[in-house]
Design an enzyme around this catalytic site. Structure first.
Site, mmCIF file in Angstrom:
data_model
loop_
_atom_site.group_PDB
_atom_site.id
_atom_site.type_symbol
_atom_site.label_atom_id
_atom_site.label_comp_id
_atom_site.label_asym_id
_atom_site.label_seq_id
_atom_site.Cartn_x
_atom_site.Cartn_y
_atom_site.Cartn_z
ATOM 1 C CG ASN A 26 -1.941 -1.109 1.198
ATOM 2 O OD1 ASN A 26 -2.464 -1.456 0.144
ATOM 3 N ND2 ASN A 26 -2.238 -1.683 2.355
ATOM 4 C CG HIS A 113 -10.777 -2.418 6.932
ATOM 5 N ND1 HIS A 113 -10.301 -2.682 8.201
ATOM 6 C CD2 HIS A 113 -9.780 -2.769 6.076
ATOM 7 C CE1 HIS A 113 -9.077 -3.159 8.118
ATOM 8 N NE2 HIS A 113 -8.732 -3.223 6.840
ATOM 9 C CD GLU A 157 -13.025 0.322 3.343
ATOM 10 O OE1 GLU A 157 -11.868 0.448 2.888
ATOM 11 O OE2 GLU A 157 -13.559 -0.791 3.511
ATOM 12 C CB SER A 161 -9.137 -2.138 1.336
ATOM 13 O OG SER A 161 -10.048 -3.091 1.849
ATOM 14 C CG ASP A 187 -11.418 3.925 6.686
ATOM 15 O OD1 ASP A 187 -10.414 4.516 6.239
ATOM 16 O OD2 ASP A 187 -11.339 2.891 7.369
ATOM 17 C CG HIS A 190 -7.075 1.846 0.735
ATOM 18 N ND1 HIS A 190 -5.896 1.175 0.500
ATOM 19 C CD2 HIS A 190 -7.707 1.174 1.720
ATOM 20 C CE1 HIS A 190 -5.826 0.123 1.307
ATOM 21 N NE2 HIS A 190 -6.910 0.093 2.052
ATOM 22 C CE LYS A 221 -4.671 0.902 4.280
ATOM 23 N NZ LYS A 221 -4.490 0.929 5.766
#
Length: 366
Positions: A26, A113, A157, A161, A187, A190, A221
């Site tokens: 990541n 997640h 998210e 992910s 979230d 990423h 990440k």
């Protein structure tokens, strides 16, 4: 349980022998592997001789620098306040276990997640999952619960992910604004460093940032270091300091970790590595369009194999070519959606991307 998992070929094991061409980590901007973060830290004025924080933030682990860094993080993400946690897992556990109460409801995307799942399970709130990115189902669940729930929290998210696709954040904000006591939590693990002006993420626009109940940013990440922060208003920060057990009862990050986060923010603000990453993503998309069902501008790609065995075989084949990817097997993902997870980085060369696509096309999964 271990013997059953081993019999099914699903036993997780640690390894250290990674192939040299990285399409797995990541570390999207290469801050860790290229040494940019390390080199920037050498120039950092080091006035703290402690190697550890010596205790939790509430005991002896707090510092003026930690509070200044939180103020910097809050300003960077256009928010009133920020609270640093030791990891993204700790942050999600804290938020979702302590904020939703007995008469509240949490609505969560089915691909959310694991850390959010665990946090919700520790709360006393009712919880309902909705089909991935299905705004209409979210609306139906709100209508079903709005008259009995004190508060309704929607958890998503911004970049998922495993699939790498994006949440419909603007639509969810518009939906939440139609109702009283409906709150969006995003979230951005990423997305930070990958999207938004100066890598601020997908919630960077003020119209979005100001209407999120809370946002989470992790630093392991694209930032190339460790830790996380919840960005929110001052009242929520005070609440978490008082009721979030994974904040209260853990040793604070040491000064070195805090300095690394500070330097990482300085690096992403330059935008140079983000531009290079997006150039690589565009190039990879152009040479691999026929391989992937899910197409996006994130750094994550997934090649669905449909079985654990096929995913593992493809990972092994790529490793023999010196390419590091990762087979993601059930039960981590739903049975039938087993896949090869591929991450694009700013430091990947066109030759490396050409080689990866060539091997994938020669070993195409039907």
């Amino acid at each position: 349980m271990l013997s059953e998992r081993e019999h099914k070929g699903l036993l997780r094991e640690l390894k250290t022998d990674f192939p040299p061409i990285d399409f797995c980590s990541n570390d999207y901007l290469g801050f860790s592997v290229t040494g940019k973060l390390k080199n920037a830290l050498v120039q950092y004025p080091d006035q703290d001789i402690k190697s550890g924080s010596t205790g939790s933030r509430l005991i002896s682990g707090n510092s003026l620098f930690a509070e200044k860094l939180e103020a910097k993080i809050a300003a960077y993400h256009q928010s009133e306040a920020a609270l640093i946690f030791n990891s993204g897992y700790d942050a999600n556990l804290a938020l979702f276990s302590s904020v939703p109460q007995k008469n509240d409801v949490v609505l969560y995307d089915e691909l959310i997640h694991a850390s959010i799942h665990d946090g919700i399970r520790l709360s006393y709130a009712n919880r309902y999952k909705f089909k991935h990115n299905d705004v209409q189902e979210v609306k139906e669940l709100i209508l079903r619960n709005k008259d009995t729930a004190y508060n309704i929290f929607i958890a998503v998210e911004s970049v998922y992910s495993m699939d790498g696709d994006l949440a419909p954040i603007k639509e969810l904000i518009e939906l939440s604004n139609l109702f009283k006591n409906v709150y969006l939590i995003v979230d951005e693990a990423h997305a930070i460093g990958v999207f938004g002006e100066q890598g601020r993420g997908l919630c960077a626009e003020p119209v979005i940032a100001n209407q999120c109940f809370a946002r989470l940013y992790t630093y392991g990440k694209a930032m190339g270091c460790h830790g996380a922060a919840i960005v929110c208003n001052q009242d929520l920060k005070k609440y978490l300091i008082n009721f979030a057990r994974s904040f209260i009862y853990t040793t604070a990050l040491p000064a070195h970790s805090l300095r690394t986060i500070d330097v990482a923010y300085n690096l992403i603000s330059s935008n140079k590595d983000q531009v290079k990453l997006q150039e690589n993503i565009n190039y990879f998309n152009s040479i691999s369009a026929d391989l992937f069902v899910i197409k996006n501008q994130s750094a994550i790609r997934c090649l669905i194999t449909g079985s654990n065995k096929k995913a593992e075989q493809l990972e092994t084949k790529l490793a023999t070519e010196g390419i590091y990817t990762k087979a993601i097997k059930s039960p981590t993902v739903k049975e039938g959606t087993e896949r090869l997870r591929i991450c694009i980085h700013s430091f990947n060369t066109k030759e490396e991307m050409d080689k990866l696509v060539s091997v994938l096309k020669k070993n195409r999964v039907e």
